[in-house]
Design an enzyme around this catalytic site. Structure first.
Site, short mmCIF file in Angstrom:
data_model
loop_
_atom_site.label_atom_id
_atom_site.label_comp_id
_atom_site.label_asym_id
_atom_site.label_seq_id
_atom_site.Cartn_x
_atom_site.Cartn_y
_atom_site.Cartn_z
N THR A 159 51.01 -80.97 -38.30
CA THR A 159 50.85 -81.16 -39.75
C THR A 159 52.19 -81.65 -40.31
O THR A 159 52.44 -82.86 -40.28
CB THR A 159 50.38 -79.86 -40.46
OG1 THR A 159 51.29 -78.81 -40.18
CG2 THR A 159 48.98 -79.49 -40.01
N LYS A 185 52.23 -76.15 -32.54
CA LYS A 185 52.56 -76.85 -33.78
C LYS A 185 53.08 -75.82 -34.76
O LYS A 185 52.79 -74.62 -34.65
CB LYS A 185 51.36 -77.60 -34.35
CG LYS A 185 50.16 -76.78 -34.75
CD LYS A 185 50.18 -76.19 -36.13
CE LYS A 185 50.51 -77.21 -37.19
NZ LYS A 185 50.61 -76.52 -38.51
N THR A 196 52.09 -67.15 -33.94
CA THR A 196 52.67 -68.11 -34.86
C THR A 196 51.59 -69.08 -35.31
O THR A 196 50.43 -68.85 -35.10
CB THR A 196 53.80 -68.90 -34.21
OG1 THR A 196 54.41 -69.69 -35.24
CG2 THR A 196 53.30 -69.83 -33.13
N GLU A 287 61.09 -76.66 -41.29
CA GLU A 287 61.13 -77.62 -42.40
C GLU A 287 62.53 -77.75 -42.99
O GLU A 287 63.11 -76.78 -43.46
CB GLU A 287 60.11 -77.22 -43.47
CG GLU A 287 58.68 -77.48 -43.01
CD GLU A 287 57.62 -76.96 -43.94
OE1 GLU A 287 56.47 -77.44 -43.84
OE2 GLU A 287 57.92 -76.08 -44.77
N ASN A 410 58.34 -78.97 -49.48
CA ASN A 410 57.40 -77.98 -50.01
C ASN A 410 57.17 -78.05 -51.51
O ASN A 410 56.28 -77.38 -52.01
CB ASN A 410 57.85 -76.58 -49.60
CG ASN A 410 57.62 -76.36 -48.13
OD1 ASN A 410 56.48 -76.46 -47.68
ND2 ASN A 410 58.67 -76.12 -47.39
N SER A 415 50.62 -83.26 -52.49
CA SER A 415 50.48 -84.53 -53.22
C SER A 415 50.25 -85.69 -52.27
O SER A 415 50.45 -85.59 -51.08
CB SER A 415 51.70 -84.77 -54.09
OG SER A 415 52.86 -84.84 -53.27
#
Lengths: 415, 415
Positions: A159, A185, A196, A287, A410, A415
């Site tokens: 993702t 992932k 996880t 991230e 994040n 969007s």
């Protein structure tokens, strides 16, 4: 969106993958959410494949988590379907129907019961996942399955991941060589609690399901349960371990003590190494990551207490921003130890960064020279060690820094 | 550094402050850390002033916290010394000596015992705080104390704060009007646990110390203990409440049930309002804030459980970044409820944002129109409400969004 995020500076190349006899995989672009990339993965396993699983402890689990939990006691897996982009979480009755329809369509293709079909979804929470997108893509996907489809599968489950994640080891059981290979992932909403985001591991070993479950449940404790990106635990966390039995190793009985049996020692070591590799790959794709943090805690009253302290340090926004800023701000490590509620005594506490002892017994060490620590902070891998001076409990956890990249990703994920 | 951070867009102007008879305050630039601003505050209280305090639960408290805890049982306060920029935390024997030297120098000026001198420090952890900087500045500061020094004091205790914080209320005790006035500082490392960064409240009411303590301990539960900026609990948290007695209200006995006594009802209400105002001002100055989050939880199995759920939502980096990005990503609220370990049932859960019910009974409501929620997300004050559908427990908490500003401030705090 995932497409615009640069590859993590801590990415590692894919290892050279092998074949796990008895499992064939593939991925296809089903158009569930993303454009121009694969987002649906199918794996088909040989009859007799045993399975073990661990799942999120979230009180709001996704429909696929409920599905897998319910069928796990059957102990046999014949197929796995994973989609990316829509988590099928908080979707009520519609979510359950999508699971049923997906499992039934897959069962027809694999000539098995729907209760042998494992399902996993990650992505946005709260949007209906239309079953037709999946079921209409399955036949073409099934036709193209291959023993060498592992990298395609690793890419198809991504993702916000910026690189595909896989790990492989070999082991010997009673003289027979077996392979253990897995993919994972995960990049954000990472603070696994029993599992996880998603990881799927397969072996050609022949092992009863209870043995597999004991090994997996133990193996995740020091791997997936010791990583954190942002302290947020997913509703979709899942680690599945499949054993196809194709290696035809001599039998291991279902009643053996899997964690002590010397015949399984080599397999345990290899499995734990695969789980460790996959967990660390998730953190390496945290991230916005620019630095990987390793946190070692010793001297705690118990291993569990040491783990809580390590995770408190790894989850502290102030420690994580200090690491991002290359600031050897060890006082924030002290703060994190102090806040976490575990037994600690300021006056027996010591803190090291990059192997340099900075503070001991409640104060900074005499003549502390920050120079080597400042140099260490400029690297990509930051080592923080805390000794509580109370007992023999130890733990290690891994986290990443907190950067502008995390905010970018994040603040506009949907969007 | 604090000087370069723009004023919070959620700042409020100082209220019109009054005089609390029996207390005089002032601030001076002692050059402890900052250049060109005040950083040392002194308050002197009339003989007979009673005191109550609540302190951080951190296992690594600062030396001033230890000092105040040790003298609190005396119940009388004659002076308060606060410095900004150095927290005097994890400074060992040197930190204790700095406290003793500061208290003794102040006691000489105020003609009292060192055990009546309260101390507080915030700022960087782990650096020695030189007592001479403080003690050499105290005589000039003492000469200039004034009943109207409240705003100077509010400015002098700031660290990364972008605006000074104060609140005031009046109340009547047995027919006598009294004033309650306080100041606070705090902007990051905010997840108070029994207290927040620093807040000092004074009243001219005449109240025994045990009564004062009961009122303060209860008052912080729904104010300072319900705010969070970043889940990080300070080593220096402290709220002190002083009562000078100058209003000469009729006696309240030390043995009264302070939380039930009808004679104290008006005072309780006013005190709680001051604590609420100060706590909200801290959040309004949350590091990097662009939006204030109010989180209401109902239907929990207990108030304590509701509080834990509210704080889990307020602490979730993914909820906070979604708010920063004006993204009505209610799925992340579901995630935060699910992860926090409190009793919750996905299928009885409902989520509202800006007064619009988005999801109910485990799925999105029929015909959900995101338009009004999107409009609400563009505002400065974001209301999130969760009903767990399990019991009668309720709580309200306040947090702020997580933005690039937080990263900027905390990636280079010490530099």
């Amino acid at each position: 969106m995932a497409q615009t995020i640069p590859v993590s500076p801590l990415a590692l190349p894919m290892p050279e993958l092998g074949v796990v006899r008895g499992i064939r995989l593939g991925a296809i672009a089903a158009g569930i959410r993303y454009k121009g990339r694969t987002d649906l993965v199918l794996a088909e396993m040989a009859p007799g494949t045993t399975v073990a699983g661990v799942f999120t402890k979230s009180k709001c689990p996704g429909a696929p988590v409920d599905w897998c939990r319910a069928i796990l006691s059957k102990g046999e897996a014949r197929a796995l379907v994973v989609n990316a982009g829509n988590a099928n979480v908080f979707t009520g009755q519609a979510g359950r129907k999508t699971c049923e329809a997906t499992a039934e369509a897959t069962a027809r293709l694999a000539d098995c019961s729907a209760e042998n079909v494992y399902l996993a979804s990650t992505g946005v929470i709260g949007e209906i996942l239309p079953a037709e997108r999946i079921t209409s893509a399955l036949p073409a996907l099934h036709t193209a399955l291959s023993e060498t489809g592992w990298e395609d599968a690793a890419r198809g489950i991504m993702t916000t991941d910026t690189f595909p994640k896989a790990a492989v080891r070999k082991a010997t059981i009673k003289g027979t060589e077996v392979i253990i290979q897995g993919i994972a992932k995960g990049s954000g909403m990472i603070a696994p609690d029993m599992a996880t985001m998603l990881a799927f591991v397969a072996t050609d070993a022949k092992l009863p399901a209870p043995v597999l479950q004991a090994l997996l449940s133990a193996g995740i404790q020091k791997t997936f349960n010791c990583i954190t990106v942002d302290s947020d635990t997913s509703t979709s966390d899942m680690v599945l371990l499949f054993a196809t039995g194709a290696a035809q190793n001599p039998d291991i009985t279902a009643t053996t003590d899997a964690l002590a049996d010397p015949e399984l020692a080599d397999f345990r070591t290899a499995l734990n190494a695969v789980l460790h590799d996959l967990a660390l790959l998730v953190i390496r794709d945290g991230e916005g990551i620019t630095k990987l943090m390793s946190i070692k805690v010793s001297g705690a009253v118990s291993d569990q207490s040491a783990w809580r302290v390590a995770m408190a340090i790894g989850n502290s926004p102030l420690v994580k921003t200090a690491v991002a800023g290359e600031d050897a701000n060890w006082g924030r490590v002290v703060m994190a130890v102090g806040k976490c509620g575990e037994p600690a005594d300021r006056d027996t506490l010591s803190v090291s960064i990059g192997g340099v002892c900075i503070a001991r017994n409640g104060t900074v060490v005499d003549g502390y020279d920050e120079t080597p620590v400042v140099a260490h902070m400029k690297g990509q891998e930051i080592d923080i060690a805390v000794d509580l001076g109370l007992g023999a409990g130890t733990a290690q956890a891994w986290s990443c820094d907190l950067t502008h990249g995390y905010i970018d990703i994040n603040g506009s994920y949907r969007s």
